[in-house]
Motif scaffolding. Structure first.
Motif, PDB file in Angstrom:
ATOM      1  N   SER A  96      -5.406  -2.151 -11.203  1.00 24.53           N
ATOM      2  CA  SER A  96      -3.998  -2.444 -10.959  1.00 24.53           C
ATOM      3  C   SER A  96      -3.761  -2.821  -9.502  1.00 24.53           C
ATOM      4  N   PRO A  97      -2.615  -3.424  -9.196  1.00 23.03           N
ATOM      5  CA  PRO A  97      -2.319  -3.796  -7.799  1.00 23.03           C
ATOM      6  C   PRO A  97      -2.235  -2.592  -6.864  1.00 23.03           C
ATOM      7  N   GLN A  98      -1.914  -1.407  -7.391  1.00 26.86           N
ATOM      8  CA  GLN A  98      -1.714  -0.246  -6.532  1.00 26.86           C
ATOM      9  C   GLN A  98      -2.974   0.166  -5.770  1.00 26.86           C
ATOM     10  N   MET A  99      -4.152  -0.132  -6.277  1.00 29.77           N
ATOM     11  CA  MET A  99      -5.396   0.299  -5.643  1.00 29.77           C
ATOM     12  C   MET A  99      -6.140  -0.851  -4.963  1.00 29.77           C
ATOM     13  N   LEU A 100      -5.544  -2.020  -4.890  1.00 30.62           N
ATOM     14  CA  LEU A 100      -6.274  -3.172  -4.363  1.00 30.62           C
ATOM     15  C   LEU A 100      -6.695  -2.973  -2.912  1.00 30.62           C
ATOM     16  N   HIS A 101      -5.845  -2.296  -2.118  1.00 29.72           N
ATOM     17  CA  HIS A 101      -6.194  -2.123  -0.704  1.00 29.72           C
ATOM     18  C   HIS A 101      -7.467  -1.313  -0.536  1.00 29.72           C
ATOM     19  N   VAL A 102      -7.726  -0.386  -1.467  1.00 33.23           N
ATOM     20  CA  VAL A 102      -8.947   0.419  -1.383  1.00 33.23           C
ATOM     21  C   VAL A 102     -10.170  -0.459  -1.636  1.00 33.23           C
ATOM     22  N   TYR A 103     -10.094  -1.315  -2.638  1.00 32.99           N
ATOM     23  CA  TYR A 103     -11.232  -2.185  -2.955  1.00 32.99           C
ATOM     24  C   TYR A 103     -11.471  -3.214  -1.843  1.00 32.99           C
ATOM     25  N   LEU A 104     -10.391  -3.672  -1.227  1.00 40.09           N
ATOM     26  CA  LEU A 104     -10.559  -4.572  -0.085  1.00 40.09           C
ATOM     27  C   LEU A 104     -11.190  -3.838   1.090  1.00 40.09           C
ATOM     28  N   ASP A 105     -10.787  -2.567   1.275  1.00 40.34           N
ATOM     29  CA  ASP A 105     -11.406  -1.760   2.337  1.00 40.34           C
ATOM     30  C   ASP A 105     -12.913  -1.647   2.138  1.00 40.34           C
ATOM     31  N   MET A 106     -13.347  -1.627   0.895  1.00 39.08           N
ATOM     32  CA  MET A 106     -14.784  -1.526   0.595  1.00 39.08           C
ATOM     33  C   MET A 106     -15.516  -2.850   0.825  1.00 39.08           C
ATOM     34  N   GLY A 107     -14.763  -3.905   1.091  1.00 42.57           N
ATOM     35  CA  GLY A 107     -15.404  -5.207   1.261  1.00 42.57           C
ATOM     36  C   GLY A 107     -15.623  -5.949  -0.042  1.00 42.57           C
ATOM     37  N   LEU A 108     -14.973  -5.496  -1.126  1.00 49.87           N
ATOM     38  CA  LEU A 108     -15.124  -6.165  -2.415  1.00 49.87           C
ATOM     39  C   LEU A 108     -14.175  -7.361  -2.504  1.00 49.87           C
ATOM     40  N   SER A 109     -14.513  -8.292  -3.355  1.00 50.96           N
ATOM     41  CA  SER A 109     -13.660  -9.450  -3.615  1.00 50.96           C
ATOM     42  C   SER A 109     -12.838  -9.197  -4.875  1.00 50.96           C
ATOM     43  N   LEU A 110     -11.671  -9.830  -4.929  1.00 49.36           N
ATOM     44  CA  LEU A 110     -10.752  -9.626  -6.052  1.00 49.36           C
ATOM     45  C   LEU A 110     -10.634 -10.909  -6.872  1.00 49.36           C
ATOM     46  N   TYR A 111     -10.717 -10.753  -8.181  1.00 53.58           N
ATOM     47  CA  TYR A 111     -10.577 -11.887  -9.095  1.00 53.58           C
ATOM     48  C   TYR A 111      -9.562 -11.488 -10.178  1.00 53.58           C
ATOM     49  N   LYS A 112      -8.526 -12.277 -10.305  1.00 51.27           N
ATOM     50  CA  LYS A 112      -7.509 -11.966 -11.299  1.00 51.27           C
ATOM     51  C   LYS A 112      -8.071 -12.189 -12.694  1.00 51.27           C
ATOM     52  N   LEU A 113      -7.835 -11.226 -13.594  1.00 51.76           N
ATOM     53  CA  LEU A 113      -8.301 -11.315 -14.977  1.00 51.76           C
ATOM     54  C   LEU A 113      -7.206 -11.746 -15.931  1.00 51.76           C
ATOM     55  N   GLY A 114      -5.975 -11.449 -15.591  1.00 50.41           N
ATOM     56  CA  GLY A 114      -4.858 -11.755 -16.472  1.00 50.41           C
ATOM     57  C   GLY A 114      -3.678 -10.883 -16.109  1.00 50.41           C
ATOM     58  N   GLU A 115      -2.773 -10.705 -17.057  1.00 52.47           N
ATOM     59  CA  GLU A 115      -1.585  -9.893 -16.811  1.00 52.47           C
ATOM     60  C   GLU A 115      -1.337  -8.959 -17.991  1.00 52.47           C
ATOM     61  N   GLU A 116      -0.855  -7.774 -17.666  1.00 51.52           N
ATOM     62  CA  GLU A 116      -0.570  -6.754 -18.677  1.00 51.52           C
ATOM     63  C   GLU A 116       0.926  -6.740 -18.969  1.00 51.52           C
ATOM     64  N   ALA A 117       1.278  -6.664 -20.259  1.00 50.71           N
ATOM     65  CA  ALA A 117       2.675  -6.702 -20.689  1.00 50.71           C
ATOM     66  C   ALA A 117       3.190  -5.284 -20.916  1.00 50.71           C
ATOM     67  N   LYS A 118       4.293  -4.928 -20.227  1.00 55.86           N
ATOM     68  CA  LYS A 118       4.913  -3.607 -20.398  1.00 55.86           C
ATOM     69  C   LYS A 118       6.393  -3.815 -20.725  1.00 55.86           C
ATOM     70  N   VAL A 119       6.785  -3.309 -21.875  1.00 58.69           N
ATOM     71  CA  VAL A 119       8.164  -3.481 -22.344  1.00 58.69           C
ATOM     72  C   VAL A 119       9.016  -2.315 -21.833  1.00 58.69           C
TER      73      VAL A 119
END
Length: 856
Positions: free
Chosen positions: A613-636
């Protein structure tokens, strides 16, 4: 079972850093022999005697050299035919070379920096690889051309003591020129691209090849001219002679793989100098290091810090924002580097004598025991800072506080041990720079629990070994006696160095033994009932329903020390793939992500986080990982859901049609599901046969009796027969409601699953749930724009035109009926060439084997 590491890859990766560890002491030994007849103070006298005009000229030549160096990337972008702004390209080139010139291993340092920047500006991994390859060719073309011309027309005689296999380099110069001529001939004669694996590399034009040679040659000549300007007057080298020596020394330094060629380059230069001028020449080399290497590194670091500052002010352009995000990732890395430098400064200062006039001044106000004790503690603080640099890089909160303490303490000790106010000011500034960065250090972990990579071990040993060598060199005129250990006097520099070096070495040894003797606790990596019980308690407190995937039992679980959170993951080859974000409170999830990365690296694997999820992206960036969007989740949003209005007319029609079919909806409690399992099994088998498919896993639920009885069940009946069912996931505090395993009979009325969704949302509304999670729409939300990343452009094309493989666009359209809120989901993993392999490994885990990837 946790797999064993791949011995061939893992051993090779650990053995590679040993090369500089072997060559660096040899270089120091050669440097020591070459400089055996002169004194440390002779070097300092020359450094202070260099005219200001020479320093200014050397600085101007350095500026011109780095400007020319940016031409490597400008030509590469021209070769790629990419419309990138010239300022961006020059910035990327300067920062890359400022770091790679000092750190060495240019393919890793400069290559990774280029990948970070150019990928943010829209270049694909393939294009960046071609760009890096082009700059490497330009680099070597310049060296071969410049060295070939000098070696051929102004050959130098190689001293026998250098142990090189030739006495004249004229033959090497001819070979170098033949190689550059062969390169141009190759460009002229071959116009078709050549293939490397699946990539096609088009060849530059002859004109572009000539530009490569010109830019590279000019860069090398300017770099050598910086050293020429700083040469002492007693050396009678002409510029061509000095360039020949410089080129030969750089070739040997490059082959050694010692970071920055430190020691190797200096040793080669000294071998060609007359003994009488060695002291002054070594002073020139020190000035050359400072002007040509360290000042650009400081400027490159400042540029990154400035972009970070601008990002926080929120007043920058798209370029600055991209670099600012990258800078946020690199800030801890740069602070780790500055901490490492601070430790090196304290160790080197402890190995060299204090200025006599300052010692006389200190004698009036500070007792001798305080001076002695400060000197000893200063070297110990240097070792501690070397070790804390690793903790800073790994974002440990304890390392942050301790580093500030030892920087301030080292600053005070520098004043007490020798009145080194310059050193004290520098350490204090480092502490001040660290103070506002507290938010970067959030990990609650011990430095003893952190792994030290071979690269870090080699770096720490090189710094410590260099300080010991420097102390031995400075005090080489002092005859060793056993009573020196207990000799205390104001000018007893050698005894102070001996005690400080031994103390620092003992501290380093104690830390190493503590690391070796510390038991390695690998918590539950296999799934048993006890682990699942712990997971259930954590899941019960989690607002995210996806945490229930852990109860499938097909993934391994990594718990934190207090069992407040876990990572569910699978291993395929060398890919360690976490399903979603770590489960648990925010601070626990962050620490678990780092622990998972360390666990993967310990076994020679690479960490991958799937559907995060977007909430943890800063942690993965801190690790030096790259981000690739997979799609979007639908929440009603359930509280606002209504069947009224023209947009919901299709849902109302489905509801009325199912009611005419006499279908009914019911939620069955978990403790009543057991009796329905035979009927549910029949429905599931019929559904799989009708779809000609088999069970998936990892990120998807599958039919398992032990799994289904843990959840309430939503069913659609006709009369008493169950036509369709889905197990319910209920989030903590009624934050979210979702379903996992959905099955229905092939002969069911059309629209039965849509009816199930409608009734579930209405049921959730009565139960006061906040959201109903409809799951992810793969490749949804991608933009196919000219400057969008290649991954997004490919995803957008597949989304629109890939209906033959999967109904991507239809799935998004179907879920849009319920008017959901869309939230992106990402893949966080190492970037570049490994991405296709990671995607294959992930698909293999989900499909239950490589055959399932290509079959249903």
């Amino acid at each position: 079972m946790t797999p064993k590491p791949s011995h061939s890859f893992f051993s090779l990766r650990r053995l590679l850093p040993i090369l500089p560890l072997v060559l660096f002491p040899l270089a120091l030994w050669a440097l020591h022999r070459a400089a055996a007849q002169f004194h440390y103070h002779d070097i300092l006298r020359y450094v202070h005697a260099v005219p200001l005009s020479d320093l200014i000229l050397a600085g101007l030549l350095t500026i011109f050299s780095y400007l020319v160096m940016t031409g490597y990337d400008l030509l590469a972008v021209l070769y790629l035919r990419q419309p990138l702004q010239r300022g961006r390209v020059m910035l990327a080139a300067f920062i890359s070379y400022a770091f790679s010139n000092n750190v060495g291993i240019s393919l890793l340092t400069a290559g990774s920096i280029r990948y970070r920047l150019y990928s943010a500006w829209g270049l694909s991994a393939e294009q960046i690889t071609k760009l890096v390859a082009f700059t490497v060719v330009t680099f070597w073309l310049g060296l071969l051309t410049a060295a070939g011309l000098v070696f051929s027309f102004q050959p130098l005689s190689v001293p026998v003591s250098s142990l090189l296999p030739v006495f004249s380099v004229r033959g090497a110069g001819v070979v170098f020129l033949l190689l550059t001529g062969g390169y141009l001939s190759f460009l002229a004669l071959r116009s078709t691209p050549f293939q490397l694996r699946s990539w096609h590399f088009s060849l530059p034009t002859v004109r572009l090849g000539l530009a490569q040679m010109a830019v590279g040659t000019l860069d090398w000549c300017l770099a050598g001219s910086v050293l020429y300007v700083l040469l002492p007057e007693q050396l009678s080298f002409s510029l061509p002679q000095l360039l020949g020596i410089y080129f030969l020394a750089q070739v040997v330094a490059l082959v050694s793989h010692v970071p920055g060629g430190l020691g190797v380059f200096e040793s080669m230069i000294l071998l060609f100098a007359p003994q009488s001028a060695s002291a002054a020449l070594l002073g020139s080399l020190l000035l050359f290091r400072g002007i040509y290497y360290l000042l650009p590194l400081a400027l490159g670091t400042s540029l990154l810090a400035y972009t970070e500052f601008l990002q926080r002010k929120g007043t920058i352009s798209r370029l600055s924002q991209a670099i600012g995000q990258w800078g946020a990732v690199l800030v801890p890395q740069l602070l780790a580097l500055s901490t490492l430098i601070a430790g090196a400064i304290l160790l080197m200062s402890g190995a060299t004598p204090a200025l006599p006039q300052r010692l006389h001044w200190l004698r009036e106000i500070i007792p001798l025991p305080v001076v002695e004790f400060s000197h000893f503690l200063g070297s110990l603080a240097g070792v501690v800072l070397l070790l804390l640099a690793r903790g800073i890089q790994r974002r440990l909160d304890a390392a942050y506080g301790l580093t500030i303490f030892f920087l301030i303490g080292g600053s005070l000790l520098s004043l007490f041990k020798g009145g080194d106010y310059e050193e004290a000011l520098l350490l204090a500034l480092m502490a001040v720079a660290l103070l506002p960065c507290r938010h970067h250090f959030y990990r609650k972990s011990s430095l003893l629990a952190e792994s030290f990579t071979p690269g870090w071990i080699v770096t720490i040993l090189l710094v410590f070994g260099s300080s010991v060598w420097l102390g031995l060199f400075v005090n080489k005129h002092v005859a060793y006696r056993t009573d020196l250990w207990w000799h205390f006097a104001l000018h007893a520099d050698a005894p102070r160095f001996m005690r400080a070096a031994v103390g620092a070495g003992v501290l380093l040894l104690i830390f190493s033994l503590a690391k070796l003797l510390k038991p390695t606790v690998l918590r539950s990596f296999s799934v048993d009932e006890q682990s699942l019980d712990k997971a259930r308690q954590i899941i019960a407190a989690s607002p995210s329903t996806a945490a229930n995937l852990a109860l499938l039992g097909d993934k391994e679980l990594l718990f934190d020390e207090q069992d407040r959170g876990f990572v569910m993951y699978g291993v395929e080859k060398n890919s360690w793939i976490s399903m979603g974000d770590p489960v648990g409170p925010d601070e626990v999830a962050r620490e678990l992500a780092w622990q998972f990365r360390e666990l993967a690296e310990r076994y020679g694997g690479q960490p991958v986080f799937y559907e995060v999820s977007p909430q943890m992206l800063h942690v993965y960036l801190d690790m030096g990982l790259s981000l690739y969007k997979l799609g979007e989740e639908a929440k009603v949003p359930i509280t606002d859901f209504s069947l009224s209005g023209s947009k919901k007319s299709g849902l109302r029609q489905t509801l009325r049609r199912m009611e005419r079919e006499e279908c009914s909806f019911e939620v069955i409690p978990a403790d009543h599901v057991q009796s329905l399992l035979p009927e549910l099994k029949r429905i599931s088998d019929s559904w799989l046969n009708e779809k000609n498919s088999r069970e998936k896993g990892f990120s998807l639920g599958f039919f398992d009796e032990g799994y289904l009885v843990q959840f309430p069940l939503a069913v659609v009946r006709k009369e008493r027969e169950i036509l369709a069912f889905a197990n319910l996931w209920c989030g903590a505090d009624k934050a979210e409601l979702s379903i996992d395993l959905m099955r229905y009979l092939p002969q069911s009325p059309s629209g039965i699953m849509e009816y199930l969704f409608i009734q579930l949302i209405l049921w959730g509304q009565k139960q006061n749930y906040q959201y109903f999670n409809l799951g992810m729409a793969p490749l949804s939300g991608f933009e196919n724009r000219p400057f969008a990343p290649l991954w997004h452009r490919i995803g957008a094309l597949v989304f629109r035109h890939g209906e033959h493989f999967y109904n991507f666009e239809g799935l998004r359209h179907y879920k849009n009926k319920f008017d959901p809120v869309w939230e992106p989901r990402y893949l966080a993993c190492p970037g570049g060439l490994v991405l296709p392999r990671i995607l294959t490994h992930t698909a293999t885990l989900i499909s239950g084997g490589i055959k399932g990837v290509f079959g249903k």
